[in-house]
Structure formats: structure tokens, C-alpha cells
Design a protein around this motif. Structure first.
Motif, PDB file in Angstrom:
ATOM      1  N   GLU A  30       0.859  -1.182   0.000  1.00 35.18           N
ATOM      2  CA  GLU A  30       0.000   0.000   0.000  1.00 35.18           C
ATOM      3  C   GLU A  30       0.894   1.231   0.000  1.00 35.18           C
ATOM      4  OE1 GLU A  30      -1.723  -0.868   4.013  1.00 35.18           O
ATOM      5  OE2 GLU A  30      -1.318   1.268   4.279  1.00 35.18           O
ATOM      6  N   PRO A  31       0.394   2.351  -0.507  1.00 37.22           N
ATOM      7  CA  PRO A  31       1.239   3.557  -0.533  1.00 37.22           C
ATOM      8  C   PRO A  31       1.577   4.011   0.885  1.00 37.22           C
ATOM      9  CG  PRO A  31      -0.725   3.848  -1.891  1.00 37.22           C
ATOM     10  CD  PRO A  31      -0.912   2.578  -1.117  1.00 37.22           C
ATOM     11  N   THR A  32       2.748   4.568   1.036  1.00 40.82           N
ATOM     12  CA  THR A  32       3.186   5.025   2.358  1.00 40.82           C
ATOM     13  C   THR A  32       2.237   6.103   2.891  1.00 40.82           C
ATOM     14  OG1 THR A  32       5.446   4.656   1.625  1.00 40.82           O
ATOM     15  CG2 THR A  32       5.163   5.948   3.632  1.00 40.82           C
ATOM     16  N   PRO A  33       1.685   5.941   4.075  1.00 47.96           N
ATOM     17  CA  PRO A  33       0.784   6.965   4.616  1.00 47.96           C
ATOM     18  C   PRO A  33       1.541   8.232   5.015  1.00 47.96           C
ATOM     19  CG  PRO A  33       1.001   5.123   6.160  1.00 47.96           C
ATOM     20  CD  PRO A  33       1.836   4.799   4.967  1.00 47.96           C
ATOM     21  N   ASP A  34       0.783   9.323   5.210  1.00 51.14           N
ATOM     22  CA  ASP A  34       1.376  10.633   5.460  1.00 51.14           C
ATOM     23  C   ASP A  34       2.154  10.758   6.751  1.00 51.14           C
ATOM     24  OD1 ASP A  34      -1.542  12.253   4.107  1.00 51.14           O
ATOM     25  OD2 ASP A  34       0.359  11.656   3.172  1.00 51.14           O
ATOM     26  N   LEU A  84       4.241   9.066   8.317  1.00 52.67           N
ATOM     27  CA  LEU A  84       5.600   8.543   8.501  1.00 52.67           C
ATOM     28  C   LEU A  84       6.647   9.548   8.044  1.00 52.67           C
ATOM     29  CD1 LEU A  84       5.057   4.827   7.536  1.00 52.67           C
ATOM     30  CD2 LEU A  84       5.441   5.806   9.785  1.00 52.67           C
ATOM     31  N   ASP A  85       7.875   9.287   8.456  1.00 53.21           N
ATOM     32  CA  ASP A  85       8.993  10.180   8.129  1.00 53.21           C
ATOM     33  C   ASP A  85       9.272  10.247   6.648  1.00 53.21           C
ATOM     34  OD1 ASP A  85      11.154   9.263  10.912  1.00 53.21           O
ATOM     35  OD2 ASP A  85       9.440  10.617  10.728  1.00 53.21           O
ATOM     36  N   PHE A  86       8.999   9.167   5.957  1.00 54.30           N
ATOM     37  CA  PHE A  86       9.341   9.092   4.534  1.00 54.30           C
ATOM     38  C   PHE A  86       8.038   9.009   3.740  1.00 54.30           C
ATOM     39  CE2 PHE A  86       8.438   4.734   5.381  1.00 54.30           C
ATOM     40  CZ  PHE A  86       9.150   4.409   6.540  1.00 54.30           C
ATOM     41  N   SER A  87       8.113   9.231   2.474  1.00 54.69           N
ATOM     42  CA  SER A  87       6.887   9.143   1.671  1.00 54.69           C
ATOM     43  C   SER A  87       7.231   8.875   0.215  1.00 54.69           C
ATOM     44  CB  SER A  87       6.091  10.442   1.774  1.00 54.69           C
ATOM     45  OG  SER A  87       6.883  11.501   1.285  1.00 54.69           O
ATOM     46  N   GLY A  88       6.195   8.634  -0.528  1.00 59.53           N
ATOM     47  CA  GLY A  88       6.369   8.444  -1.966  1.00 59.53           C
ATOM     48  C   GLY A  88       6.597   7.015  -2.384  1.00 59.53           C
ATOM     49  N   GLY A  89       6.676   6.096  -1.419  1.00 63.13           N
ATOM     50  CA  GLY A  89       6.928   4.698  -1.794  1.00 63.13           C
ATOM     51  C   GLY A  89       5.785   3.817  -1.329  1.00 63.13           C
ATOM     52  N   TYR A  90       6.104   2.595  -1.040  1.00 64.39           N
ATOM     53  CA  TYR A  90       5.094   1.622  -0.642  1.00 64.39           C
ATOM     54  C   TYR A  90       5.529   0.865   0.593  1.00 64.39           C
ATOM     55  CZ  TYR A  90       3.203   2.520  -5.238  1.00 64.39           C
ATOM     56  OH  TYR A  90       2.667   3.129  -6.336  1.00 64.39           O
ATOM     57  N   LEU A  91       4.532   0.506   1.389  1.00 70.41           N
ATOM     58  CA  LEU A  91       4.803  -0.341   2.543  1.00 70.41           C
ATOM     59  C   LEU A  91       4.300  -1.738   2.232  1.00 70.41           C
ATOM     60  CD1 LEU A  91       3.732   1.795   5.631  1.00 70.41           C
ATOM     61  CD2 LEU A  91       5.937   1.703   4.473  1.00 70.41           C
ATOM     62  N   VAL A  92       4.977  -2.699   2.842  1.00 71.61           N
ATOM     63  CA  VAL A  92       4.635  -4.093   2.577  1.00 71.61           C
ATOM     64  C   VAL A  92       3.844  -4.667   3.753  1.00 71.61           C
ATOM     65  CG1 VAL A  92       5.649  -6.391   2.345  1.00 71.61           C
ATOM     66  CG2 VAL A  92       6.615  -4.472   1.080  1.00 71.61           C
ATOM     67  N   ASN A  93       2.754  -5.360   3.449  1.00 73.57           N
ATOM     68  CA  ASN A  93       1.954  -6.032   4.480  1.00 73.57           C
ATOM     69  C   ASN A  93       2.054  -7.536   4.315  1.00 73.57           C
ATOM     70  OD1 ASN A  93       0.834  -3.593   5.398  1.00 73.57           O
ATOM     71  ND2 ASN A  93      -0.635  -3.631   3.734  1.00 73.57           N
ATOM     72  N   CYS A  94       2.074  -8.218   5.465  1.00 76.67           N
ATOM     73  CA  CYS A  94       2.167  -9.678   5.450  1.00 76.67           C
ATOM     74  C   CYS A  94       0.882 -10.226   6.065  1.00 76.67           C
ATOM     75  CB  CYS A  94       3.386 -10.079   6.286  1.00 76.67           C
ATOM     76  SG  CYS A  94       3.529 -11.842   6.580  1.00 76.67           S
ATOM     77  N   LEU A 147      10.395   0.980  -3.285  1.00 76.07           N
ATOM     78  CA  LEU A 147      10.064   1.723  -4.499  1.00 76.07           C
ATOM     79  C   LEU A 147       9.710   0.765  -5.626  1.00 76.07           C
ATOM     80  CD1 LEU A 147      12.994   4.231  -4.104  1.00 76.07           C
ATOM     81  CD2 LEU A 147      10.576   4.640  -3.621  1.00 76.07           C
ATOM     82  N   PRO A 148       9.009   1.251  -6.627  1.00 74.88           N
ATOM     83  CA  PRO A 148       8.649   0.370  -7.740  1.00 74.88           C
ATOM     84  C   PRO A 148       9.889  -0.325  -8.320  1.00 74.88           C
ATOM     85  CG  PRO A 148       7.492   2.420  -7.936  1.00 74.88           C
ATOM     86  CD  PRO A 148       8.422   2.575  -6.769  1.00 74.88           C
ATOM     87  N   HIS A 149       9.687  -1.554  -8.702  1.00 76.27           N
ATOM     88  CA  HIS A 149      10.715  -2.442  -9.252  1.00 76.27           C
ATOM     89  C   HIS A 149      11.606  -3.055  -8.186  1.00 76.27           C
ATOM     90  CE1 HIS A 149       9.254  -0.821 -12.914  1.00 76.27           C
ATOM     91  NE2 HIS A 149       9.809   0.357 -12.722  1.00 76.27           N
ATOM     92  N   ASP A 166       8.190 -15.219   1.385  1.00 76.16           N
ATOM     93  CA  ASP A 166       7.451 -14.885   0.176  1.00 76.16           C
ATOM     94  C   ASP A 166       8.146 -13.689  -0.470  1.00 76.16           C
ATOM     95  OD1 ASP A 166       3.829 -14.835  -0.396  1.00 76.16           O
ATOM     96  OD2 ASP A 166       5.549 -15.074  -1.759  1.00 76.16           O
ATOM     97  N   THR A 167       7.995 -13.598  -1.762  1.00 80.73           N
ATOM     98  CA  THR A 167       8.660 -12.503  -2.468  1.00 80.73           C
ATOM     99  C   THR A 167       7.623 -11.655  -3.174  1.00 80.73           C
ATOM    100  OG1 THR A 167      10.398 -14.094  -2.933  1.00 80.73           O
ATOM    101  CG2 THR A 167      10.528 -11.995  -4.083  1.00 80.73           C
ATOM    102  N   ILE A 168       7.848 -10.372  -3.222  1.00 78.08           N
ATOM    103  CA  ILE A 168       6.950  -9.508  -3.976  1.00 78.08           C
ATOM    104  C   ILE A 168       7.767  -8.478  -4.730  1.00 78.08           C
ATOM    105  CG2 ILE A 168       6.545  -7.938  -2.017  1.00 78.08           C
ATOM    106  CD1 ILE A 168       3.662  -7.628  -3.162  1.00 78.08           C
ATOM    107  N   ILE A 169       7.370  -8.225  -5.954  1.00 74.93           N
ATOM    108  CA  ILE A 169       8.040  -7.177  -6.724  1.00 74.93           C
ATOM    109  C   ILE A 169       7.087  -5.997  -6.763  1.00 74.93           C
ATOM    110  CG2 ILE A 169       9.073  -6.540  -8.931  1.00 74.93           C
ATOM    111  CD1 ILE A 169       9.611  -9.533  -9.362  1.00 74.93           C
ATOM    112  N   ILE A 170       7.558  -4.853  -6.325  1.00 76.20           N
ATOM    113  CA  ILE A 170       6.681  -3.689  -6.222  1.00 76.20           C
ATOM    114  C   ILE A 170       6.299  -3.194  -7.612  1.00 76.20           C
ATOM    115  CG2 ILE A 170       6.396  -1.392  -5.218  1.00 76.20           C
ATOM    116  CD1 ILE A 170       7.087  -3.339  -3.052  1.00 76.20           C
ATOM    117  N   GLN A 171       5.001  -3.157  -7.873  1.00 78.58           N
ATOM    118  CA  GLN A 171       4.526  -2.610  -9.139  1.00 78.58           C
ATOM    119  C   GLN A 171       4.026  -1.198  -8.886  1.00 78.58           C
ATOM    120  OE1 GLN A 171       5.193  -4.529 -11.428  1.00 78.58           O
ATOM    121  NE2 GLN A 171       4.445  -6.630 -11.152  1.00 78.58           N
ATOM    122  N   GLU A 172       3.988  -0.404  -9.870  1.00 80.25           N
ATOM    123  CA  GLU A 172       3.548   1.002  -9.738  1.00 80.25           C
ATOM    124  C   GLU A 172       2.098   1.054  -9.243  1.00 80.25           C
ATOM    125  OE1 GLU A 172       5.068   4.481  -9.721  1.00 80.25           O
ATOM    126  OE2 GLU A 172       6.023   3.328 -11.303  1.00 80.25           O
TER     127      GLU A 172
END
Lengths: 780, 267
Positions: free
Chosen positions: B133-137, B139-149, B201-203, B261-267
Motif C-alpha cells: 500500500e502507498p506510504t501513509p502521510d 511517517l517520516d518518509f513518503s512516496g513509496g510503498y509499505l509491505v503487508n504480510c 520503491l517500484p521495481h 514470500d517474495t513480492i516485486i513492487i509494481q507502480e
């Protein structure tokens, strides 16, 4: 067997002392003069005002409602009524029959009055033999710079010997080495569980609403009980019963307003006092996203009304409500607050017998929420007390007064419940609420034995009963439950009782000096568990139970008090020693938060504390102030920690120095400064380190074997008071907290160096350097 | 789930009150170097590796003396006893695949002293799925994605978990944090754990690892994590982590299963 006869002996001894003193009184022809002493400008009852009979060199003092009663042989006497800050009122009176005399004292006309901590006055021999008591008038707190310009009773008492501040930025204080939970703070008799706002910056007491404050450092008379180390008894103002008055202040971080007015002139009045802070207002200008959406504020409201039904009956209704809120966007939320309500009825049975009945409600709650995987989880806990008290004061004669009564409290504890916004992920959990009754019966006798000796002795019989519904577990060494017992509604889970004798002797050596000795036993049935280095409101209050016994302390103290230069200087030296039983601490690696089995994480043992308190004070003149020095030690011993070796308690502060000065520069300017110094808290620091699973891990040896760096700071203040215009008074207060910006360590964290992970370092976090403040105060 | 993030609280308070952090000199005592035993039985790695080292004084450089020449044996309750070989200085290893439900006992003999520990291999819980899911506001960083298990907690059993998420390129780097959980309030539920320690980040190719831990391994990590909390919520009574090793040895002998498990971040 032994225990029972000790109890019986104590009771018999007390009864004997009582009967001999009463016997000496029942003879001859006495008359009683009684009434109230009030302030002429506001009508407020004056607490502890002295009534001195010159011819007999004896007298009495008013009680918490301004009531006095003096029984003397028939005759002619010069009675002198006095109270600090007011003109003395003398009257020559011929006493043939019982008479009621209400007095109003005029406030002192000189502005440069002594700002004093009331203790030994010329009337030493009629002052109660109170030892280790400090009385502070709110007038005094107005001249001391405290953080951000707010006048703060709690911060002021921490400038006295024997009382130390908690870690900067935290709530709570320590008295004679006792823990934070060992202080009972009562506001109009209602207990206040968390006495501070905004991480300890402001206390919950708005000094515009406070009339009187008394601090007993462990040897309170038997009317008080429930905590081991101190009783802080705060009385609210009743409200101006003569005319409408408003006062308040506008400051950088918080503002306050107080309104008072008569309901019926001289018969009833009310007062409402409120405060609100707005630290968060400035954050909207912040560039940081999280800061922008941060809420940080507190508010409190004090209200009181009283009405005199007739000469013998008066009722009071007072309440307090305060709240602190700290939210960081949707990340974190913290809020806590106290709510109290007291209904009191004064009834004067006869000119010698005064009764106060109180019905008290107190509620303390705190909640904290945090974002867990995009879900807000709230954890709430709290305590609710319902309390019924009856206090009787019987003024037998000028040399004997008897106090007796009882106190019954019904406690409900909510140790923690979770509420989750999304209950698919989290099961909402409730930790069993706990109920208990706490009660006490007490009796005490204040006896002026002779010109040179007076004594205040008494007995308090206290008890505690935890009741169901509840399920109680006992645990083995691995903290696993080995036994569980269920109790039905109202069924007794566990009972405890304690006999608490109290005695204080006052030996008056001469006009200027006295010696005091005291012994007190105190029992405490509720306990605060805190495992963080800050004392957060998320600390848990638990009642005594099957696994947790009541804490008990025996304290002895002795002191020498002396005045110089016609009471211009007051000095004292006091020593004390305390033995503490059933002390609680955490085992290593304890889990406290939301732990249904939190009692399995505790270890129990004993404690001891002793110290020397030196005090010198200049009461009069352009320059006034005091110097206090405390040298002390506080230790604990638990079998499970370091094999029972004595280790320093966290709050063990070897040296504690306070220097306070106030200088009246001229009619308009008053300057003040205070400097404090204390040895740092005892802490556990690592001695070594090793590597496991890629982590650098510290090695700890003994608990609390190290010290935080010493703490010291200087606060400066100046108050500008322009000329009073008719009824409108105003002043400007300027202050700087931590004027030389010392970086006092709030915490020290041991961690890997960011750029060079094989190197470890100690990082200090210090909170407040040089904080200025300006407040505009007004009154009309 | 009893893991609480203190960093945001600390950031908030620190920022608000113009406080300051700096490095200072503190004098600490010296101590005798202590033995450290570090290793765990796993179900995916067939070789059990135990590392022995010693502790040093706190402000010394982080170079830990290696301990050679110890005799290390491990026995299984349903199997035999094996001795580990010192494959490189301080590192002892042997073929020993971890089997669910088995109990393992470690014995280390060194310089005339014996150190033992016992641990039971827990039952495995598999990752159900991984999402982003996209990084919520906040947090210290932004613009990327967080991973959920996502996974299902077996009900009626006490389960202890550890989550590790990292970029495939940084897999061999040591961790900064330990996130361990117990199922106390969530027994039997479908659970989602979010890794908000870093964003991707994507990819990016991200490896998500869910470990189930033996109870003593969880206790060790939990009390170890307490030592890394600093500042305001810092533990008032830090103590050595609760270890299952005897005779005063530091470290632990753990057991855990791994589900990846592995995941490749898609846009």
C-alpha cells in the motif's frame, strides 16, 4: 498472639492518656468563646489563624473552615487574632458566659509584607506540635519564577528540603526518598491521582483558586492516611462573599481566568477558575507534517460554591475537572485527566464540637492510542473513588483538643481495556475491573502539657478489603498461573488491616527555639507501577490483592528549630529514618502493559530511607528567601534482584540544594531567582557489550549502580506591578527557565554510532534550555 | 499484539520542546569478558550454526574475541546426539535440520565449565499472502510503498512470531530492529502485519519472512528489543535479555520456522 496484645496495649495506652487529660479538665468554671475568623475584603475563612490569650500565654488556631473554639476560666483577657498578611486584631474582653465572636481581619496595608512560609511564629507554644509540616500561602508562589511563568504550588514545594522534583518534564515528586505514588494529594479532600499537566510543566492546581496548602512529610496526624511518604492537603478558595471579583492572566503558553462572587452577601459565594493552554497553536506554522497535525493542550476548571444555612450549618460544593490531550496526527494519542467533586456539610453541635461530613467523588482516567498496522488501538485505564468521611473536632479547653472520625472509600480500578477501531484484527480485551473498600477510624489528641511541652498523638486503624467479582491467580517462579479462584459479586477476595500510631512532641526551649520528635506508622493500599524512565500517565495503579500486600512504613524524625533576630531568620535541622515494608519493584524483563498477569511481574521486598534536612530562611526585609539542603539515601532490597543486596532506589538523590531569593527592588519591581542542584537519579547503565544475531547488545550488572549526571539550573524572574488604580490591579511577569541553558540529561541512550557501527556511544537527550515567558496578570 | 512504536512519540515531544541531543562522555566500569553463545535451529536451514564469542567493555571498539576449542553437542529428543565441528574460528556447525515438535538440547563445554539450553521447535505458520500500500502521510518518509504480510493464526495454540522484511539486495545486512509478536489478543484471527520500518520503491524485489519462534526464543528477542528503546519511554530497569542458557552465559539457543514470500513492487 504477640500481635494481638501489642494492638491491645496500644489502644489501652491511648485511652489512658485521653482519660487523664480529660479528667483534669472536667472540674471548675470555664466559658467558651467560639466563632469564625475571616478576611475582611473577601470573606474567606482563614485557615490556621491564631487566637492568642496574652494573660494565659495560651490559645488556639482556626480549623480548615476558619472555625475556632477556646474554653477558658471566667475572667478578663486580651485576645489577639492574627494571620500572616493581615493586621493583628486585639480585643480586651471580659468572659462571664459563653460567647460567639466572628472576627474579620484587615489585609496588611504594606505591600512589602513578609512573604513567608508559615511555621514557627511568636506564638510557638500554641501552634500545634506539627513537625515536618510545611504550609504555603499562594501569595508566596507568585514570586517564584517557574517554568513558563506559571505560578505553581507543586513546583514551589519542590524547592524545600526533603522534597525533590521528579525527572524534569515528568509529573510527580519525591518526599524523603519515597516513590511518586507515596504522596497523597487531596484537593478539598478529593484525591487527585495525577497532579500534573503537559509532561510535568504545570500542576493541575490553578493557584488563583487555592487558599491553603499543607505538606506533611510522613508524620501527618491520624486524620490522614493512605500513603507512606507525604500528604499534600490543598483547600480551595470559597469565593469572595462580599463583592464580585475577577482575576486572571494571559501568558505565552497558557491563560487563566477566575471569577468569584457572593450568592448572598456574607452568606454564600462561588468561585470558578479556568485555565487553558495552547502550545499547539504555534505548531500550525511548522513545516514538519507530523508537527502540523499535532494537538497538545490542557484545560482545567475549578468551581466551588458555599452557602451558610444558619449559624451552625454551612454547605460547600466543589469540583475540579482537568484534561490533557496530546495527539500526533493519526499516529499516536495520549489523554488523561482527573475529575473530582466534593460535597461538605459543616455542622456546629455546640461551641466546642465541630463536625464536617464529606461525600467525595474522584475519577482518574487515561487513555492512549497508537497506530498499529493502520489501525488505531486505544488502551484505557482508570480509577474511580467514592468516599464518605466524618470528621469531628472537640475543643475541650485551651490545652486539649480531640479529633476523631472515620473515612470509607469504595475504589473501582480499571487496569486496562483495549478498544480497536477494527475488531477483525484485534479482539477487544478487558482486564478484570477490581473493586475494593478502604476504610479508617481515627482519634487524636492535641495536648498542651505545659508552657514548654506539647504533644499531638493519635491512632489510625485502617483496613482494606478487595471484593469480587474477580478471578485471582497465583503464580509460580516461571510466572505461569498455577491456581485460580473466582469470587462472586461482593465476595471478599482479600482483607488487610493496619494499626498506625502517630505521635509528635514539641519541646519549647525558649522564645526562639524548639525541639521536635515524631514517630508515625503509615499503611498504603494502592500502588503505582511504572517501568519507564519518564513517569507517564500510562503507569498503572493497582490495588492490594492476594499477591500484593499493602506497603507499610515506620518513620522517626527529630528536629531543632531556631529563630534569630526577632524572627527575621528561621533555621531548622531535621533528621529522619524510615523503614519500608512490602515494597514493590519489577523483575528483570517485566511486561507491564496490558498484562492480565501483571502481578506475576513484580518482586517484593523492603526499603529504607534516611536523611538530614537543613533550612535557613530570611523572612523580612527587601531581600527574602531561603536555602535548603538535603543529604539523603534511599535503598531497596528484593530477593530476586542482585540476590537481595541493597540497591539504590531510582529517586535516591544524595544531595539536593535549593537557593531561592526574592528582592523588592522598589515599589514597582520585584526580582526573583532560584537555583537548584541535585545528584542524578540512580540508573542502570551497561558495563560491557557483545554481538548476537548481528545486534550489538549491552551487558548489565547491578541494578541502579550508576548515576545520571548532576542536575542544576537557574531560573530568573521579574515582576512589574504598576500603581493600583482603584480596584484594578495588574502586573507583568517575565521569567527565564534554565537561564544558563544547562543541558540536563533527561535520558541517556546507549547506541551504535551511525557512521561507525563498531563504535558505541552514549547519547544524552535534554529537554529544556532557556525558555522565556511573559505573563500579564490582572485582578479587580 | 504487544509491540509499540515509541519513535513517533519521541519525535513529537522532542520537536515540540526545543530539546537537544548530543553525545557525551560517561565513565563506565570494566567487566570480565563473558561467554556469548549465539545460534538457533531452523526448519529451512539444514545446518545448525552456533557462534561463540566474548563480550568487551562498552566503549571499546566492537571487535569481539572469538572462542575456539569448545566442545559443542546437540541432542534431539527423538534422535541422537551430534557434535558440532569448528568450521572456522568461533563458528561451530553440523548437519541438523529442525523438525517441528522436536526438543533440542545444547551442551557447550569450555575451559572446564558447562553451559546448556533446551528448546522446542514450534509449529510452522505459513504466510498467506503479501500486499503493498502507498506510504501513509504520518511517517517520516513518503512516496513509496509499505509491505503487508497476511497470515492465519492457529487458534488454541500459543504462537510467537517474528517479521523480517528487506530488499533482496540487502538481505545479508544485519537488522536494525527486532519485531516480535505474540498472539495473546489475536488468537485464531486473520492477521496483517505491516512493515513500516522502511518503504520500497517500484521495481524493488522484497523478501518477506515470517518466523514462528519457540517461547524462549520469543522471550529472548522481546527482552532484547526492550533494550533498544531509548529516550522517554526508555526502560527504567534495563537488564540482560532473558536467556535459556545456563551458567551465566549471554546469548541464546533458539528455534524457529521460516516462511518466505517474495513480492516485486509494481507502480
Amino acid at each position: 498472639m504477640k500481635k494481638i496484645s501489642k494492638t491491645r496495649n496500644r489502644l489501652l495506652l491511648t485511652l489512658m492518656l485521653l482519660t487523664t487529660s480529660i479528667a483534669s479538665v472536667l472540674a471548675d468554671e470555664n466559658v467558651t468563646i467560639n466563632g469564625y475568623v475571616r478576611s475582611a475584603d473577601t470573606g474567606e475563612g482563614l485557615i490556621g489563624s491564631t487566637i492568642y490569650v496574652e494573660e494565659l500565654k495560651t490559645g488556639t488556631a482556626t480549623n480548615a473552615y476558619g472555625f475556632y473554639s477556646l474554653t477558658l476560666p471566667k475572667g478578663n483577657y486580651t485576645l489577639r487574632f492574627s494571620f500572616i498578611g493581615y493586621e493583628i486584631f486585639s480585643e480586651f474582653i471580659g468572659l462571664k458566659n459563653d460567647v460567639t465572636k466572628d472576627i474579620e481581619l484587615q489585609p496588611s496595608s504594606t505591600e512589602m509584607e513578609e512573604i513567608v512560609v508559615r511555621s514557627e511564629a511568636e506564638d510557638k507554644n500554641i501552634r500545634k506540635a506539627e513537625m515536618g509540616v510545611t504550609k504555603l500561602s499562594p501569595k508566596e508562589t507568585k514570586m517564584i519564577p517557574v517554568i513558563l511563568g506559571e505560578q505553581d504550588i507543586l513546583k514551589t514545594i519542590q524547592l524545600l528540603p526533603g522534597v525533590s522534583s521528579g525527572t524534569e518534564g515528568t509529573t510527580g515528586f519525591y518526599v524523603r526518598g519515597g516513590g511518586i505514588d507515596q504522596n497523597l494529594i487531596i484537593l478539598d479532600e478529593a484525591p487527585v491521582y495525577s497532579a500534573s499537566h503537559l509532561m510535568g510543566f504545570f500542576s493541575v492546581f490553578n493557584s488563583d483558586a487555592i487558599k491553603d496548602m499543607k505538606l506533611y512529610k510522613g508524620n501527618a496526624p491520624s486524620v490522614y492516611g493512605g500513603r507512606l511518604s507525604s500528604i499534600l492537603d490543598i483547600q480551595m478558595n470559597e469565593g469572595n462573599s462580599k463583592r464580585f471579583s475577577a482575576s486572571g492572566g494571559l501568558g505565552l503558553l497558557a491563560s487563566r481566568l477566575t471569577l468569584e462572587s457572593p450568592i448572598v452577601k456574607d452568606k454564600g459565594s462561588f468561585i470558578i477558575s479556568g485555565r487553558r493552554s495552547y502550545a499547539d497553536m504555534f505548531l500550525i506554522f511548522s513545516k514538519d507534517q507530523a508537527q502540523k497535525k499535532t494537538d497538545l493542550y490542557f484545560y482545567d476548571l475549578n468551581a466551588k460554591a458555599n452557602y451558610k444555612i444558619n449559624d451552625n450549618n454551612r454547605v460547600f460544593l466543589s469540583g475540579y475537572m482537568g484534561r490533557d490531550v496530546f495527539n500526533i496526527d493519526e499516529l499516536f494519542a495520549l489523554k488523561w485527566g482527573n475529575k473530582t467533586g466534593t460535597f461538605r456539610w459543616n455542622h456546629v453541635f455546640s461551641n466546642k464540637l465541630f463536625l464536617n461530613s464529606s461525600f467525595i467523588y474522584s475519577n482518574y482516567d487515561y487513555g492512549f492510542g497508537y497506530n498499529f498496522s493502520d489501525n488505531m488501538i486505544y488502551i484505557k485505564s482508570g480509577i474511580r473513588d467514592l468516599n464518605w468521611k466524618e470528621d469531628l473536632q472537640y475543643y475541650i479547653n485551651a490545652n486539649n483538643a480531640l479529633k476523631f472520625g472515620f473515612n470509607a472509600i469504595y475504589h473501582t480500578y480499571n487496569p486496562g481495556e483495549i478498544e480497536a477501531a477494527d475488531s477483525d484484527v484485534f479482539n477487544s480485551v478487558f482486564m478484570n475491573k477490581k473493586q475494593a473498600y478502604e476504610g479508617a477510624l481515627y482519634i487524636s489528641h492535641e495536648w498542651n502539657i505545659s508552657d514548654h511541652l506539647n504533644v499531638d498523638y493519635g491512632l489510625r486503624y485502617s483496613g482494606f478489603m478487595a471484593v469480587g467479582p474477580d478471578t485471582v491467580y497465583t503464580y509460580n517462579e516461571q510466572d505461569e498461573r498455577i491456581n485460580s479462584e473466582s469470587f462472586a459479586d461482593g465476595e471478599i477476595v482479600q482483607k488487610y488491616k493496619e494499626i498506625e500510631p502517630r505521635i509528635t512532641f514539641n519541646v519549647i526551649l525558649n522564645r526562639n527555639s524548639s525541639l521536635k520528635f515524631s514517630y508515625a506508622r503509615n499503611a498504603q493500599y494502592v500502588h503505582l507501577l511504572s517501568n519507564s524512565s519518564a513517569s507517564l500517565p500510562t503507569d498503572v495503579w493497582i490495588p492490594s490483592s492476594k499477591n500484593v500486600k499493602p506497603q507499610v512504613a515506620d518513620q522517626i524524625a527529630a528536629g531543632y528549630f531556631r529563630n534569630f533576630k526577632n524572627n527575621m531568620f528561621e533555621t531548622s535541622a531535621e533528621v529522619y529514618y524510615k523503614d519500608l515494608y512490602n515494597q514493590i519493584d519489577y523483575q528483570n524483563g517485566a511486561e507491564i502493559l496490558l498484562n492480565q498477569d501483571v502481578e506475576s511481574q513484580l518482586v517484593f521486598g523492603k526499603g529504607r530511607a534516611y536523611g538530614l534536612e537543613l533550612y535557613i530562611k530570611k523572612r523580612t526585609g527587601k531581600l527574602t528567601g531561603w536555602v535548603g539542603y538535603t543529604l539523603s539515601k534511599t535503598e531497596k532490597s528484593m530477593d530476586e534482584i542482585d540476590n537481595g543486596a541493597w540497591y539504590p532506589a531510582k529517586q535516591d538523590r544524595t544531595h539536593d540544594i535549593s537557593i531561592v531569593g526574592m528582592y523588592q527592588l522598589n515599589e514597582k519591581w520585584n526580582l526573583s531567582a532560584n537555583w537548584v542542584f541535585n545528584t542524578g537519579n540512580a540508573v542502570t547503565f551497561p558495563s560491557g557489550k557483545y554481538s548476537v544475531d548481528g545486534f550489538t547488545v549491552p551487558v548489565y550488572t547491578s541494578r541502579n549502580a550508576y548515576r545520571m549526571p548532576d542536575y542544576h539550573r537557574l531560573d530568573l524572574g521579574a515582576t512589574y506591578t504598576p500603581k493600583k488604580k482603584k480596584r484594578f490591579e495588574s502586573s507583568w511577569s517575565f521569567s527565564v527557565y534554565n537561564a544558563y541553558g544547562r543541558r540536563n540529561a533527561f535520558s541517556i541512550t546507549f547506541q551504535e554510532n551511525e557512521s561507525n557501527p563498531t563504535q558505541t556511544e552514549a547519547e544524552r537527550l535534554s529537554l529544556f534550555q532557556m525558555i522565556p515567558s511573559v505573563t500579564y496578570n490582572f485582578k479587580f | 499484539m504487544k509491540t509499540i512504536k515509541i519513535l513517533p512519540l519521541l519525535v513529537g515531544i522532542v520537536a515540540l520542546f526545543s530539546s537537544c541531543r548530543d553525545i557525551i562522555n560517561i565513565e563506565l566500569d570494566s567487566i570480565e569478558p563473558k561467554l556469548v553463545i549465539d545460534g538457533a535451529v531452523t526448519d529451512t536451514n539444514d545446518t545448525l550454526v552456533i557462534q561463540l564469542s566474548k563480550s568487551v567493555d562498552y566503549f571499546e571498539p566492537g571487535v569481539y574475541p572469538i572462542v575456539s576449542g569448545a566442545i559443542i553437542t546437540v541432542s534431539e529428543n527423538l534422535g541422537d546426539t551430534r557434535q558440532l565441528n569448528e568450521s572456522s574460528p568461533g563458528v561451530y556447525s553440523e548437519y541438523l535440520p529442525g523438525i517441528e515438535g522436536n526438543e533440542y538440547t545444547l551442551t557447550v563445554d569450555l575451559e572446564g565449565k558447562e553451559y546448556t539450553a533446551e528448546v522446542k521447535m514450534p509449529h510452522k505458520v505459513f504466510i498467506d499472502s503479501v500486499s503493498i500500500e502507498p506510504t501513509p502521510d504520518y511517517l517520516d518518509f513518503s512516496g513509496g510503498y509499505l509491505v503487508n504480510c497476511h497470515f492465519n493464526d492457529p487458534s488454541g495454540v500459543e504462537n510467537y512470531y517474528r517479521l523480517k522484511v528487506s530488499n533482496i539486495n540487502e538481505l545479508s545486512e544485519p537488522d536494525d530492529v527486532i519485531y516480535v509478536y505474540d498472539d495473546a489478543f489475536v488468537d485464531g484471527n486473520e492477521i496483517t502485519l505491516q512493515w513500516d520500518e522502511e518503504q520500497f520503491l517500484p521495481h524493488d524485489t522484497v523478501i518477506v519472512e515470517l518466523q514462528t519462534l519457540a517461547e524462549s526464543t520469543y522471550e529472548y528477542y522481546r527482552t532484547l528489543a526492550l533494550l533498544f528503546e531509548g529516550g522517554m519511554i526508555g526502560n527504567a530497569n534495563p537488564a540482560n535479555p532473558i536467556s535459556n542458557l545456563s551458567n551465566g552465559s549471554l546469548g541464546y539457543f533458539g528455534a524457529y520456522t521460516m516462511s518466505r514470500d517474495t513480492i516485486i513492487i509494481q507502480e
